[in-house]
Design a protein around this motif. Structure first.
Motif, mmCIF file in Angstrom:
data_model
loop_
_atom_site.group_PDB
_atom_site.id
_atom_site.type_symbol
_atom_site.label_atom_id
_atom_site.label_comp_id
_atom_site.label_asym_id
_atom_site.label_seq_id
_atom_site.Cartn_x
_atom_site.Cartn_y
_atom_site.Cartn_z
ATOM 1 N N HIS A 186 -9.036 123.814 -6.217
ATOM 2 C CA HIS A 186 -9.466 124.022 -7.446
ATOM 3 C C HIS A 186 -9.294 125.375 -8.116
ATOM 4 C CE1 HIS A 186 -11.582 122.740 -11.108
ATOM 5 N NE2 HIS A 186 -12.503 124.021 -11.070
ATOM 6 N N SER A 187 -8.962 125.540 -9.376
ATOM 7 C CA SER A 187 -8.682 126.615 -9.868
ATOM 8 C C SER A 187 -9.478 127.006 -11.006
ATOM 9 C CB SER A 187 -7.176 126.755 -10.443
ATOM 10 O OG SER A 187 -6.888 127.815 -10.939
ATOM 11 N N THR A 188 -9.729 128.144 -11.236
ATOM 12 C CA THR A 188 -10.548 128.426 -12.642
ATOM 13 C C THR A 188 -9.930 128.634 -13.809
ATOM 14 O OG1 THR A 188 -10.388 130.895 -11.790
ATOM 15 C CG2 THR A 188 -12.196 129.796 -10.801
ATOM 16 N N VAL A 189 -8.288 128.553 -13.419
ATOM 17 C CA VAL A 189 -7.529 128.848 -14.703
ATOM 18 C C VAL A 189 -7.494 127.453 -15.272
ATOM 19 C CG1 VAL A 189 -5.168 129.370 -15.702
ATOM 20 C CG2 VAL A 189 -6.120 130.585 -13.584
ATOM 21 N N LYS A 190 -7.223 127.384 -16.700
ATOM 22 C CA LYS A 190 -7.215 126.008 -17.323
ATOM 23 C C LYS A 190 -5.974 125.427 -17.122
ATOM 24 C CE LYS A 190 -7.619 123.954 -21.999
ATOM 25 N NZ LYS A 190 -7.756 124.141 -23.361
ATOM 26 N N GLN A 191 -6.150 124.026 -16.629
ATOM 27 C CA GLN A 191 -4.923 123.331 -16.442
ATOM 28 C C GLN A 191 -4.181 123.041 -17.609
ATOM 29 O OE1 GLN A 191 -4.844 120.348 -13.076
ATOM 30 N NE2 GLN A 191 -4.502 118.758 -14.631
ATOM 31 N N HIS A 192 -2.926 123.304 -17.691
ATOM 32 C CA HIS A 192 -2.274 122.812 -18.999
ATOM 33 C C HIS A 192 -1.453 121.410 -18.744
ATOM 34 C CE1 HIS A 192 1.702 122.600 -21.578
ATOM 35 N NE2 HIS A 192 0.860 123.123 -22.338
ATOM 36 N N SER A 193 -1.066 121.000 -17.676
ATOM 37 C CA SER A 193 -0.454 119.711 -17.221
ATOM 38 C C SER A 193 -0.326 119.582 -15.646
ATOM 39 C CB SER A 193 1.054 119.774 -17.736
ATOM 40 O OG SER A 193 1.745 120.638 -17.045
ATOM 41 N N PHE A 194 -0.423 118.384 -15.346
ATOM 42 C CA PHE A 194 -0.152 117.914 -13.862
ATOM 43 C C PHE A 194 0.985 117.059 -13.558
ATOM 44 C CE2 PHE A 194 -3.080 114.854 -15.621
ATOM 45 C CZ PHE A 194 -2.667 113.636 -14.698
ATOM 46 N N ILE A 195 1.387 116.986 -12.188
ATOM 47 C CA ILE A 195 2.001 116.119 -11.679
ATOM 48 C C ILE A 195 1.323 115.382 -10.655
ATOM 49 C CG2 ILE A 195 4.405 115.422 -10.517
ATOM 50 C CD1 ILE A 195 5.597 118.006 -11.904
ATOM 51 N N GLY A 196 0.990 114.124 -10.589
ATOM 52 C CA GLY A 196 0.454 113.275 -9.633
ATOM 53 C C GLY A 196 1.341 112.591 -8.549
ATOM 54 N N VAL A 197 1.074 112.651 -7.456
ATOM 55 C CA VAL A 197 2.015 112.074 -6.641
ATOM 56 C C VAL A 197 0.876 111.022 -5.903
ATOM 57 C CG1 VAL A 197 3.082 112.259 -4.325
ATOM 58 C CG2 VAL A 197 3.310 113.961 -5.928
ATOM 59 N N LEU A 198 1.534 109.732 -5.880
ATOM 60 C CA LEU A 198 0.423 108.494 -5.344
ATOM 61 C C LEU A 198 1.196 108.171 -3.969
ATOM 62 C CD1 LEU A 198 -1.872 106.446 -5.788
ATOM 63 C CD2 LEU A 198 -0.186 105.060 -7.105
ATOM 64 N N ASP A 199 0.358 107.998 -2.975
ATOM 65 C CA ASP A 199 0.956 107.595 -1.725
ATOM 66 C C ASP A 199 -0.175 106.344 -1.436
ATOM 67 O OD1 ASP A 199 1.504 107.199 0.784
ATOM 68 O OD2 ASP A 199 1.143 108.905 1.746
ATOM 69 N N ILE A 200 0.472 105.126 -1.576
ATOM 70 C CA ILE A 200 -0.621 104.019 -1.349
ATOM 71 C C ILE A 200 0.255 102.958 -0.761
ATOM 72 C CG2 ILE A 200 -0.075 103.004 -3.495
ATOM 73 C CD1 ILE A 200 -2.997 102.625 -3.970
ATOM 74 N N TYR A 201 -0.526 102.006 0.044
ATOM 75 C CA TYR A 201 -0.050 100.825 0.575
ATOM 76 C C TYR A 201 1.033 100.203 -0.214
ATOM 77 C CZ TYR A 201 -3.138 101.270 4.435
ATOM 78 O OH TYR A 201 -3.945 101.446 5.617
ATOM 79 N N GLY A 202 1.769 99.668 0.297
ATOM 80 C CA GLY A 202 2.642 98.701 -0.291
ATOM 81 C C GLY A 202 2.280 97.046 -0.113
ATOM 82 N N PHE A 203 3.002 96.219 -0.695
ATOM 83 C CA PHE A 203 2.467 94.741 -0.629
ATOM 84 C C PHE A 203 2.560 94.395 0.930
ATOM 85 C CE2 PHE A 203 3.463 90.314 -0.422
ATOM 86 C CZ PHE A 203 2.400 89.632 -1.379
ATOM 87 N N CYS A 214 -7.471 93.162 -1.007
ATOM 88 C CA CYS A 214 -7.509 94.325 -1.850
ATOM 89 C C CYS A 214 -6.111 95.171 -2.156
ATOM 90 C CB CYS A 214 -8.709 95.180 -1.209
ATOM 91 S SG CYS A 214 -10.074 94.557 -1.339
ATOM 92 N N ILE A 215 -5.462 95.261 -0.975
ATOM 93 C CA ILE A 215 -4.244 95.818 -1.132
ATOM 94 C C ILE A 215 -3.284 95.198 -2.001
ATOM 95 C CG2 ILE A 215 -2.141 96.570 0.328
ATOM 96 C CD1 ILE A 215 -4.122 97.260 2.625
ATOM 97 N N ASN A 216 -3.096 93.800 -1.830
ATOM 98 C CA ASN A 216 -2.297 93.340 -2.566
ATOM 99 C C ASN A 216 -2.591 93.446 -4.167
ATOM 100 O OD1 ASN A 216 -0.546 92.806 -0.596
ATOM 101 N ND2 ASN A 216 -1.556 90.676 -0.052
ATOM 102 N N TYR A 217 -4.061 93.169 -4.246
ATOM 103 C CA TYR A 217 -4.559 93.304 -5.591
ATOM 104 C C TYR A 217 -4.042 94.695 -6.279
ATOM 105 C CZ TYR A 217 -7.999 94.301 -9.224
ATOM 106 O OH TYR A 217 -8.821 94.573 -10.481
ATOM 107 N N ALA A 218 -4.293 95.694 -5.383
ATOM 108 C CA ALA A 218 -3.840 97.025 -6.035
ATOM 109 C C ALA A 218 -2.148 96.917 -6.663
ATOM 110 C CB ALA A 218 -4.078 98.071 -5.225
ATOM 111 N N CYS A 232 8.457 95.434 -3.408
ATOM 112 C CA CYS A 232 8.130 96.638 -3.840
ATOM 113 C C CYS A 232 8.623 96.704 -5.494
ATOM 114 C CB CYS A 232 8.956 97.699 -2.975
ATOM 115 S SG CYS A 232 10.564 97.766 -3.211
ATOM 116 N N GLY A 233 9.298 95.820 -5.835
ATOM 117 C CA GLY A 233 9.562 95.614 -7.260
ATOM 118 C C GLY A 233 11.075 96.038 -7.669
#
Length: 1850
Positions: free
Chosen positions: A426-443, A455-459, A686-687
């Motif tokens: 966590h940073s005390t500097v105000k965050q201007h933007s972010f890049i999210g990296v999602l690492d999650i189960y596949g089907f 639950c995995i397939n629902y996600a 995976c689409g």
């Protein structure tokens, strides 16, 4: 559409058909498809035939296969056919063949796990991708990260990278590399090294959240979403992590070949450390929770080292040592808890034995009491409304409660670590933007699927819905941007499936409701599902064989879920009393912190027994709802997961997503092994295929108008090509594609439906294929015909030998048949003869008796008659004798009288004849015998036949008479025998006589047989001896031939060796000379540059001191000559210095140091120049001496040969004259003899002899004519050689004695020398051949003369003998002599052996036939030689006539300009007089203000040079050295001034180059040197300079010409440079050959070159302009050749350099374009007769580069061919071209890395410069060969337009 199908589904079209093993298999149509066909005839790749039946309901055809050119593309959307098999095949080709793991699929990056470490993630790779467009580089995870980072900065919108895939696909690694990219590229905004902390979180999360599975050694068992924060400058300031779906069941259970979380094994591996002694750990196999997988070790992983990395990461994130030890203490206590044993007390209760070691350690580490923990592990508390019960639980439930506690503790610890990681990031500097990296189960889908998979397939359903909407949105934006009419694309919407799961009365709602029921169970819940959804939802199904399962139709596949365990896993309960015991710990603060209330700790999660499931889930709820702690704790797992998933989707929808789909290629973790089944299953899940389907539903293929035009120009006709590319594309598409719905025209692009690009590619390929087939047809026809002719020739040869063999076999068969018939004949004859003899003996016995009686009677009658006859005979004889004696006496007397009278007459005649014959014999010794012998041979042959036939007849008659006599004798003997019988006394004597006769007969037969045997033996010996002699003779001939061949080969080898040595030496001399020239000219250029700088400095200083003297500037410019000129013109400089004394005062202010430095540099250059001059003179003298020595030796050898030929010719002529004289005298003598004895009996013979003599005379006349022709040919050749020698003598000294500064071309010298040597060799070989033919003819004539002499001698002897006889007996005697001789020979032969006589006759006949054949051959040879001699004589006469036509003063190669020259005045001497004060006016009008265009068009070339030289002649004539020096200096300075002023004008520079060279040639031609006066006329020699030697000024003018030439080259280069790349590379000279490949959504930066202003025709027009200008100015032809060579070098070098730097130009079609362009340049050279100037050789590197683009590049043979072919290219250039090679057509293939390595290996030993690019600034050294003018100075007229009327003609 039907027409399109008919067009695409034709024979040889390739399709994809389903296959069980390979999913999709490629096949080829063997028959065209027609509408209505139910079966397709296919052939698989293995050659198997197959009938593919179409579905009768849908009648859907199989998927078409993409062209090979599209296979292996970076972007799957570049494929024309977008379907599952095409995607699968493209991925397989890239992964297996090219070892590429990344591929674009529109906006998705498909990453295939290679199961191997690849060197593609280094820092250099990161920086290579940094700042690049996503399509400009190869697909990579760094490209996706760069795109996200760039869009965040550009659009100021948050980004997300969604990494999905099943376990083992590489999701974690991909996410880790994405974060590494951000950390490396962006850096941190503070000094806290935030990027290092972000990267340090990875090993921590991997150790506590990753584990080994059967599919992956480092499988992430939880989902996480990491937000990397950036400030306004887009530098990392911090990060935050959210986790999903932790697999808690792995803590207590692992399947075979799997492990628990890494942290446990790291602890066990580090148990020996001192700080871990208190944890009482051991090996991993000692604990139940770590040994169930039976494989605690991962290959290549050191758990102890990983533990050290994890601890360092904790330290970096701010977790101190005490907290770390507390974490490890909790983890160790979980391992000890798993080893606690529970025993049965009874069926309903269980107990833990007291003093359990592991439970004691657990309680000690946790700080809890042993009794409380052991009690609540075996009991539970039940609460009712009024009471609370403590109930014991059985062993199984106790074990489940123990495991539930362990999972709960681990989940709490996991959440605590995540919280502390987030706090550290966590940073005390105000965050201007972010890049999210999602690492999650596949089907996921397994054989048994439970609550976790649900639950995995629902996600994944939610993520897929978001993905589909985003893809749909991008498609819509693209269409709107291009103003394409928007049509709704039908894509799969999985909202019904999501509603089935999360809507009211959905699966999760019913599950939560069932969990609230007191007696709820899995079975009742299943029934509720059936009743609610079975009939109302099509996506919900019930299995046929089960009532405890249900099926959901997900977007990827159908999945069957087992209902068992759903309720327990959804409740996820844990024994609260156990939690209270842990909370009561007072020794372990960290443990208490884990179980604090919800408002102070992380969101609690429950734990429940995992009786039937594989995993347990941990969900982190929304932090905003922390106030509802108690209520949140009672929420079910499903509800918590749904809420957290909703929060995730809101976050993703607020960002711009980027998708990475990770694919696992196989389940065995084999490196670069591709399992199609597993891959296609993941692609569906995976689409990726859904993306393809959405793209294919619209217009997936997109081309810019220029790209479409470049690619499919081959399909256009010339009339279709318009200036507007958009209209051109529209017109063509309307013709090619009939259905307008298949394409749309946007603002900048053309949009195509799926398959249309393949359709267009097929049209293009078919057209190209048709052209290729036509070319192949013609070439194959030619090759087949050549092969057919060879086979025909071979067949005829075989037939000839076979037929010969058959004929020999037939002959052998006939011989055997004949022999058999002869044997049969003789055998039958023997049988018949025996029978006949028996019959004859009986008949003879009868006849003997009868004839004996009759003989006796006849004998008596004959005896009486005989006696009477004897009496009569005697009487009649006496009477006749008496009469004869009287008559004879009278006749003899009469004859004597008559013969006496005739003898006297004959004697008188013979005396006269003898006198003439004796005279004839003296004059014609030997000729008569020859003639008579020739006549007699003919007569002998004719007579011999007659005599032999007569002899044969006489022999036959004699043989018959002898037989008759023997028969009579036999009869007499038999009569005697009869008498002997009658007379007993005579019997004995007769018997003895008969026996003796028989013995004599036997002896005679034996002797005859012996003689015959001896004759046969002798004949065999002779034949054997003859055969041996023939063999020896044959061997000797072979040996002689071998020796001759060996001598010839050695001679040829020595000759070639000497030629090579001479050629190498000459080449070395030429190279040295060129180097010296280049060095000298470079120094001259440097000198001139320094001089210009010096002049500029003078002008600047003059302007600075501001001395405005009138005429000063002009005087400076006039006298700005170089230092060498100052040296040569010292007197003039002194006078000028004196006249300008007033100017020295201001010049004293000059920078003397600079002036001295420049002067020193100039003097050094002068010294170096002089040394180079001396070295050049020395080399020229050496070359001249060597040349003179070779010429002298050659002349000596040639003169000796000519003398020898002359002697032979004289000898032959004398012999012919003598022979002619003898024959004439013989003819006269024979004519006289014939006239004198015409009435004699021998007159016909003499007539024949006279005819033979005439024939011989005619033959001698022919020989004489041949000799005369040969003589004339030799004389003409000798004259020609003398003429050439004189010409060499005249021309050879010129290039050697001439001053080096005119830079004579050494190449010309060597070529002339080699040409003369070749001519000498040719003449020498001709003379030798003629000498050999003359010698042969002389030998033949000598042999004939010798034979004639011998024959004449014999005939003279015979004639002498005949002369002694009477006239009437001479001929008869000679004939009798010959007949006697032949008869004796024949009689001897016949008497010796009849067989030998017969063989003699046969040999004579054969000899006659051979002689006749030889005679015919000789006649043919003589006729042929006569024809050749006549042809040669005609040619020689023509040559003599041509030589006579050429005047001595003119050569054939001399250039004569067709100038109309008026008649000169008699008193004009070719000089022009001018006054001293008119010198400036002369220079101004002739040089400074002269317009080259008017002079070049209207006046003779070089007129200013001629005028200036005529003025110089007059100054020389009056002996005014000051005037000469001033004029030359002014001319040189003025030329420099005009070049400085208008140096960028090619016409001006060319004009003054031509005039400077002409002025230099005039100075040489009229210098008076003999070497330059060879081609002058007498009048021109009279005009030579008489008083001054201007050799030094010739050097100055030569340097000036070099300067002008270099200026001309620079001017030409500036004009050509902008045209070369556009005309030679970018412009399509051959329309429709080049093109670009189809591109996908990730388009690369376009490398298509629009048609520029310049084309190849522009270059050729410019070259024509250069050439015509130089020709108009009268530039020397040799100088034009050098300029053209330099032009072509510049064109080739610039073109090749651009080719090496542009990948889009390295293709097969571009190689063809370059080859065609080069051929056009070569054609230009041929048209201008410049092929020998060396320009073509300068294009050789470019030609070889074009060939390299076109040749095959596969096998080792191809590599060898390339190495031998590309000898003008360096190794770096060859490798560069191969690396840049990019196929753009279907028939091209990429170059493999192995092939490039093979090339590098083969070229390893080359010694060459490593420079990649050619030097475009290189200028070849220039030479100015002496070119005298035939123009007489006195004939030159000066036009008034030159404004030089002040000149006076002298």
């Amino acid at each position: 559409m039907n027409q399109e199908l008919d067009f695409m589904f034709v024979k040889y079209a390739r399709v994809w058909i389903p296959d069980v093993e390979e999913v999709w298999k490629s096949a080829e149509l063997t028959k065209d498809y027609r509408q209505g066909d139910g079966v397709l005839q296919l052939q698989l790749e293995d050659g198997k035939e197959l009938e593919y039946k179409l579905d009768p309901k849908t009648n859907n055809l199989p998927h078409l296969r993409n062209p090979d050119i599209l296979v292996g593309e970076n972007d799957l959307t570049a494929l024309s056919y977008l379907h599952e098999p095409a995607v699968l095949h493209n991925l397989k080709v890239r992964f297996i063949d090219s070892k590429l793991i990344y591929t674009y699929c529109g906006i998705v990056l498909v990453a295939i796990n290679p199961y191997e470490t690849l060197p593609i993630y280094g820092t250099d790779i990161i920086y290579a991708y940094s700042g690049q467009n996503m399509g400009d580089m190869d697909p990579h995870i760094f490209a996706v990260a760069e795109e996200a980072y760039k869009q965040m900065a550009r659009d100021e919108r948050n980004q997300s990278i969604i990494v999905s895939g099943e376990s083992g696909a590489g999701k974690t690694v991909s996410a880790k590399y994405a974060m590494r990219y951000f950390a490396t590229v962006s850096g941190s905004a503070s000094e806290a090294n935030v990027e290092e902390k972000v990267l340090a979180s990875n090993p921590i999360m991997e150790s506590i959240g990753n584990a080994k599975t059967t599919r992956n050694d480092n499988s992430s068992r939880f989902g996480k979403y990491i937000e990397i924060g950036f400030d306004k400058k887009y530098r990392i300031i911090g990060a935050n992590m959210r986790t999903y779906l932790l697999e808690k069941s792995r803590v207590v259970f692992q399947a075979d070949e799997e492990r628990n979380y890494h942290i446990f094994y790291q602890l066990c591996a580090s148990a020996h450390l001192p700080e871990f002694k208190a944890l009482k750990l051991g090996k991993a196999n000692d604990f139940h929770y770590t040994k169930q997988g039976r494989n605690p070790v991962i290959d290549g992983v050191d758990d102890a080292k990983e533990m050290s990395t994890t601890r360092n990461a904790f330290t970096l994130l701010g977790v101190n040592e005490s907290y770390q030890l507390g974490l490890f203490q909790i983890l160790a206590s979980i391992l000890h808890l798993g080893n606690v044993e529970v025993k049965d007390r009874d069926s309903d209760s269980s107990i833990i034995p007291p003093n359990n070691g592991h439970l004691s350690v657990f309680c000690e580490l946790m700080g809890v009491t042993y009794q409380d923990m052991s009690h609540w592990l075996c009991h539970k508390k039940l609460k009712t409304a009024t009471e609370t019960y403590i109930k014991p639980i059985p062993k199984l439930q106790a074990i489940n409660a123990r495991d539930a506690l362990a999972k709960h503790i681990y989940a709490k610890l996991f959440n605590w670590i995540v919280d502390h990681v987030n706090k550290a990031l966590h940073s005390t500097v105000k965050q201007h933007s972010f890049i999210g990296v999602l690492d999650i189960y596949g089907f996921e889908t397994f054989e048994i699927n439970s609550f976790e998979q649900f639950c995995i397939n629902y996600a994944n359903e939610k993520l897929q819905q978001q993905f589909n909407m985003h893809v749909f949105k991008l498609e819509q934006e693209e269409y709107m941007k291009e103003q394409i009419p928007w049509t709704l694309i039908d894509f799969y919407d999985n909202q019904p499936c999501i509603n089935l799961i999360e809507a009211k009365m959905g699966i999760l709602d019913l599950l939560d409701e069932e969990c609230k029921m007191p007696k709820g169970s899995d079975d009742s819940w299943a029934q509720k599902l059936y009743n609610t959804h079975l009939k109302t939802c099509a996506l919900f199904e019930k299995p046929r064989m089960s009532n405890k399962a249900f099926i959901i139709q997900h977007f990827a596949d159908k999945v069957e879920y087992q209902c068992d365990g759903f309720l327990e896993k959804n409740k996820d309960t844990v024994n609260e009393e156990q939690i209270h015991v842990l909370k009561a710990s007072k020794k372990f603060d960290l443990l208490v912190e884990l179980f604090r209330d919800e408002e102070k700790a992380t969101s609690p999660t429950g734990a429940a027994p995992a009786t039937g499931g594989r995993t347990r889930l941990s969900v982190k709820p929304d932090k905003n709802k922390a106030g509802q702690a108690s209520k949140e704790h009672k929420k079910t797992v499903g509800l918590q997961f749904r809420n957290s998933l909703q929060l995730l989707m809101e976050t993703l929808n607020a960002t711009t997503p980027h998708y990475v789909r990770c694919i696992k290629p196989n389940d065995h973790k084999y490196a670069f092994t591709f399992d199609p089944k597993r891959a296609v299953q993941q692609l569906r899940a995976c689409g990726v295929l859904e993306t393809i389907r959405i793209s294919a539903a619209g217009f997936p293929s997109r081309w810019t108008y220029q790209e479409f035009f470049s690619r499919y120009r081959v399909l256009m006709k010339q009339k279709d090509v318009l200036t507007d590319r958009k209209m051109t594309c529209k017109n063509v598409l309307e013709k090619l594609v009939q259905d307008p719905d298949k394409y749309q025209f946007g603002k900048t692009k053309i949009f195509f439906r799926a398959g249309q690009v393949a359709y267009l590619e097929k049209l293009r390929a078919d057209k190209l294929r048709a052209a290729c087939i036509r070319i192949q047809k013609t070439i194959r026809c030619w090759l087949a015909r050549k092969k057919y002719l060879r086979m025909k020739h071979a067949a005829t040869t075989i037939q000839r030998y076979v037929r010969g063999y058959q004929a020999r076999c037939l002959a052998k068969f006939l011989r055997r048949t004949r022999a058999a018939i002869i044997i049969q004949k003789y055998q039958r004859m023997y049988v018949q003869r025996t029978c006949y003899k028996r019959k004859q003996a009986a008949a003879l016995a009868m006849q003997c008796i009868l004839r004996a009686y009759m003989a006796r009677q006849l004998y008596k009658a004959l005896l009486r008659e005989h006696k009477a006859i004897i009496i009569q005979k005697m009487v009649r004889g006496w009477l006749a004798r008496q009469w004869f004696k009287r008559s004879l006496k009278a006749i003899v007397y009469l004859q004597c009288c008559i013969r006496r009278m005739r003898a006297k007459r004959e004697l008188k005649k013979l005396k006269i004849e003898a006198r003439s014959v004796e005279h004839f014999k003296k004059l014609n010794i030997g000729m008569e015998n020859k003639i008579m012998q020739l006549q007699r041979r003919i007569d002998d042959q004719n007579k011999e036949n007659r005599v032999l036939s007569e002899r044969l007849n006489s022999l036959e008659v004699s043989h018959a008479a002898e037989s008759e006599r023997q028969r009579v004798e036999l009869t007499r003997l038999r009569g005697a025998e009869e008498d002997a019988k009658n007379n007993a006394n005579k019997v004995t004597s007769l018997l003895e006589e008969l026996e003796r006769l028989r013995k004599d007969l036997q002896n005679t037969q034996k002797e005859k047989k012996a003689i015959e045997d001896w004759a046969r033996t002798y004949q065999d010996e002779m034949e054997q001896m003859i055969s041996e002699l023939k063999e020896q003779n044959h061997l000797l001939k072979n040996e002689k031939n071998d020796l001759n061949r060996l001598i010839q080969e050695q001679s040829q080898q020595w000759t070639e060796k000497m030629q090579r040595a001479l050629k190498e030496e000459t080449q070395q001399l030429e190279n040295d000379l060129n180097e010296e020239r280049s060095r000298y000219q470079n120094l001259l250029t440097e000198h001139l540059q320094l001089e210009e700088k010096y002049d500029d400095l003078k002008e600047e200083i003059t302007l600075a001191v501001n001395v405005p003297k009138p005429g000063h500037r002009r005087t400076d410019s006039t006298h700005s000559s170089n230092e060498s000129e100052c040296t040569y013109n010292s007197e003039f400089a002194e006078s000028e210095e004196g006249s300008r004394g007033g100017e020295d005062v201001p010049k004293a202010i000059l920078d003397m140091s600079l002036f001295l430095k420049l002067q020193k540099r100039v003097s050094e250059l002068e010294q170096e120049k002089q040394s180079l001059q001396n070295e050049l003179d020395r080399r020229e003298e050496q070359f001249q001496r060597a040349r003179a020595r070779d010429d002298e030796e050659h002349k000596k050898a040639r003169s000796a040969e000519l003398e020898y030929e002359s002697l032979k010719r004289q000898e032959l002529e004398s012999e012919n004259k003598k022979l002619k004289h003898d024959l004439n005298e013989m003819r006269q003598s024979l004519r006289g003899s014939a006239e004198a004895g015409s009435a004699a009996p021998g007159s016909p013979a003499y007539t024949v002899l006279l005819d033979q003599l005439n024939a011989s005379n005619e033959e001698l006349e022919v020989r004489k004519e041949e000799v005369l022709i040969l003589r004339s040919q030799l004389v003409s050749q000798k004259e020609a050689m003398q003429h050439k020698d004189e010409k060499e003598t005249m021309t050879e000294p010129l290039p050697y004695i001439e001053d080096v500064q005119k830079l004579t071309d050494a190449k010309e010298i060597s070529q002339a020398y080699m040409g003369l040597k070749e001519t000498s060799r040719l003449l020498e070989s001709q003379l030798q051949a003629q000498r050999r033919s003359h010698e042969n003819e002389v030998e033949v004539l000598r042999g004939e003369l010798q034979s004639v002499k011998e024959e004449n001698n014999r005939q003279q002897q015979l004639l002498a003998q005949n002369l002694q006889l009477p006239p009437e007996a001479r001929i008869e005697a000679s004939l009798q002599h010959e007949i006697t001789r032949l008869t004796n020979e024949n009689l001897e032969l016949h008497s010796d052996d009849p067989k030998e006589y017969k063989a003699y006759r046969i040999s004579m006949l054969r000899r006659m036939v051979d002689l006749m054949e030889q005679l015919e051959k000789q006649d043919k040879t003589v006729r042929k030689l006569k024809k050749q001699l006549k042809v040669f004589a005609k040619k020689i006469n023509d040559l003599e006539g041509g030589q006579m036509d050429v005047s001595p003063g003119q050569t054939a190669d001399e250039p004569v300009h067709p100038v109309n020259i008026p008649r000169r005045e008699k008193d004009f001497q070719g000089m022009l007089e001018y006054k001293k004060e008119d010198e400036l006016k002369l220079v101004k009008n002739l040089i400074l203000e002269l317009k080259p265009r008017g002079v070049a068009v209207n006046l003779i070339p070089g007129l200013p040079a001629y005028i200036l030289f005529m003025c110089l002649r007059h100054a020389d004539y009056i002996n005014d050295d000051q005037k000469v020096r001033s004029l030359l200096t002014s001319v040189i300075n003025s030329i420099k001034k005009i070049l400085k002023k208008r140096g960028d004008d090619f016409e001006t520079v060319s004009f003054w180059l031509s005039n400077t060279c002409r002025f230099l040639h005039c100075l040489k031609q009229y210098s008076g040197d003999e070497q330059f006066m060879k081609h002058n006329t007498t009048k021109q020699n009279d005009h030579c300079l008489s008083n001054f030697d201007l050799a030094e000024y010739r050097q100055v003018l030569s340097d000036l010409a070099i300067q002008i030439y270099q200026q001309l080259i620079k001017c030409m280069e500036n004009i050509l440079q902008p045209m070369i790349v556009s005309g030679m590379l970018e412009h399509e000279t051959i329309q429709g050959v080049s093109g670009v490949k189809p591109t996908g959504l990730r388009k690369r930066t376009s490398s298509i070159a629009d048609e520029g202003t310049y084309t190849l025709d522009s270059i050729i027009r410019q070259l024509n302009s250069f050439h015509s200008i130089m020709c108009q100015h009268g530039t020397d032809p040799e100088l034009i050749k050098q300029v053209v060579k330099q032009q072509f070098y510049i064109i080739g070098a610039v073109t090749l350099n651009n080719l090496l730097l542009r990948k889009d130009m390295c293709s097969w079609s571009k190689g063809m374009q370059i080859r065609y362009n080069v051929s056009q340049l070569e054609e230009w050279l041929r048209d201008k007769n410049l092929m020998t100037c060396g320009a073509k050789e300068t294009l050789e590197p470019l030609i070889q580069a074009a060939q390299l683009l076109q040749v095959k590049k596969k096998t080792d043979e191809d590599a060898e061919a390339i190495c031998s072919m590309c000898n003008s290219l360096s190794t770096a250039q060859i490798v560069k071209v191969l690396n840049l090679y990019t196929p753009v057509n279907a028939f091209e293939e990429r170059v493999s890395v192995l092939f490039i390595r093979t090339i590098q290996t083969r070229l390893r030993d080359r010694k060459e410069s490593p420079q990649l690019l050619m030097d475009t600034k290189l200028i070849y050294p220039v030479t100015f060969p002496f070119n005298p003018s035939s123009l007489a100075l006195e004939t030159i007229q000066i036009p008034s337009s030159l404004n030089v009327g002040f000149l006076t003609r002298v």
